[in-house]
Write a protein that holds these residues in place. Structure first.
Motif, PDB file in Angstrom:
ATOM      1  N   VAL A  11      69.970  58.552  25.251  1.00  0.00           N
ATOM      2  CA  VAL A  11      69.481  57.190  25.494  1.00  0.00           C
ATOM      3  C   VAL A  11      69.993  56.689  26.843  1.00  0.00           C
ATOM      4  CG1 VAL A  11      69.426  54.830  24.618  1.00  0.00           C
ATOM      5  CG2 VAL A  11      69.515  56.761  23.013  1.00  0.00           C
ATOM      6  N   PHE A  12      69.070  56.157  27.637  1.00  0.00           N
ATOM      7  CA  PHE A  12      69.376  55.582  28.947  1.00  0.00           C
ATOM      8  C   PHE A  12      68.872  54.142  28.975  1.00  0.00           C
ATOM      9  CE2 PHE A  12      68.911  60.097  29.346  1.00  0.00           C
ATOM     10  CZ  PHE A  12      69.937  60.485  30.190  1.00  0.00           C
ATOM     11  N   VAL A  13      69.709  53.230  29.464  1.00  0.00           N
ATOM     12  CA  VAL A  13      69.368  51.802  29.466  1.00  0.00           C
ATOM     13  C   VAL A  13      69.437  51.266  30.887  1.00  0.00           C
ATOM     14  CG1 VAL A  13      70.127  49.519  28.689  1.00  0.00           C
ATOM     15  CG2 VAL A  13      70.167  51.445  27.110  1.00  0.00           C
ATOM     16  N   GLN A  14      68.470  50.420  31.222  1.00  0.00           N
ATOM     17  CA  GLN A  14      68.461  49.701  32.498  1.00  0.00           C
ATOM     18  C   GLN A  14      68.615  48.219  32.168  1.00  0.00           C
ATOM     19  OE1 GLN A  14      64.708  49.697  34.590  1.00  0.00           O
ATOM     20  NE2 GLN A  14      65.728  49.582  36.579  1.00  0.00           N
ATOM     21  N   HIS A  15      69.728  47.631  32.592  1.00  0.00           N
ATOM     22  CA  HIS A  15      70.027  46.253  32.206  1.00  0.00           C
ATOM     23  C   HIS A  15      69.248  45.219  33.020  1.00  0.00           C
ATOM     24  CE1 HIS A  15      73.003  47.199  29.184  1.00  0.00           C
ATOM     25  NE2 HIS A  15      73.451  48.148  29.997  1.00  0.00           N
ATOM     26  N   ASN A  16      68.965  45.492  34.282  1.00  0.00           N
ATOM     27  CA  ASN A  16      68.059  44.628  35.049  1.00  0.00           C
ATOM     28  C   ASN A  16      67.279  45.497  36.025  1.00  0.00           C
ATOM     29  OD1 ASN A  16      69.411  44.677  37.671  1.00  0.00           O
ATOM     30  ND2 ASN A  16      71.004  43.455  36.697  1.00  0.00           N
ATOM     31  N   LYS A  17      66.265  44.935  36.641  1.00  0.00           N
ATOM     32  CA  LYS A  17      65.326  45.732  37.444  1.00  0.00           C
ATOM     33  C   LYS A  17      65.955  46.385  38.657  1.00  0.00           C
ATOM     34  CE  LYS A  17      61.114  43.427  36.048  1.00  0.00           C
ATOM     35  NZ  LYS A  17      59.942  42.677  36.468  1.00  0.00           N
ATOM     36  N   THR A  18      67.080  45.884  39.129  1.00  0.00           N
ATOM     37  CA  THR A  18      67.717  46.469  40.306  1.00  0.00           C
ATOM     38  C   THR A  18      68.760  47.526  39.950  1.00  0.00           C
ATOM     39  OG1 THR A  18      69.351  44.682  40.351  1.00  0.00           O
ATOM     40  CG2 THR A  18      67.354  44.399  41.686  1.00  0.00           C
ATOM     41  N   ASP A  19      69.079  47.681  38.672  1.00  0.00           N
ATOM     42  CA  ASP A  19      70.059  48.680  38.230  1.00  0.00           C
ATOM     43  C   ASP A  19      69.393  50.029  37.999  1.00  0.00           C
ATOM     44  OD1 ASP A  19      72.105  46.835  38.238  1.00  0.00           O
ATOM     45  OD2 ASP A  19      72.029  46.472  36.072  1.00  0.00           O
TER      46      ASP A  19
END
Length: 114
Positions: A11-19
């Motif tokens: 599982v991979f998570v992106q917390h905001n669009k710039t991360d």
């Protein structure tokens, strides 16, 4: 979907669009859709995110720890490493010591000796 077979999904998570997407763990699920739901429940219960990826572990291709030659450099690029900057400073100081001033340049162009 294969009946009764659970796969391990990373599982991979992106917390905001710039991360960047960041690996947060693994889940067991019978399908990618269910893996997304399980991952959301397990890893985003309290955190916010804009994107989540799940990838079957079998679909990840990685290098082997027993193959150090894979990362060997074809050419020497040590000048790009931080340790090379002290050498660059020494070379620059040597260059500046040999550097000619404007009068010496004019004399050189005229063919005059110093």
């Amino acid at each position: 979907m294969r009946e009764g077979i659970y796969d391990v999904y990373e599982v991979f998570v992106q917390h905001n669009k710039t991360d960047h997407h960041v690996h947060v763990g693994s889940v067991l699920a019978p399908s990618p859709d269910l893996a997304l739901h399980v991952a959301r429940e397990n890893f985003l219960r309290r955190d916010r995110a804009v994107s989540i990826w799940v990838v079957r572990r079998e679909d990840i291709h990685a290098t082997s720890y027993q193959d150090p030659d894979f990362f060997a450099r074809e050419t020497d690029k040590s000048y790009r490493e931080v340790s090379g900057y002290t050498e660059n400073g020494r070379l620059w100081r040597m260059f500046k010591q040999r550097m000619m001033n404007i009068e010496e340049v004019v004399q050189d162009m005229r063919g005059e000796t110093r």
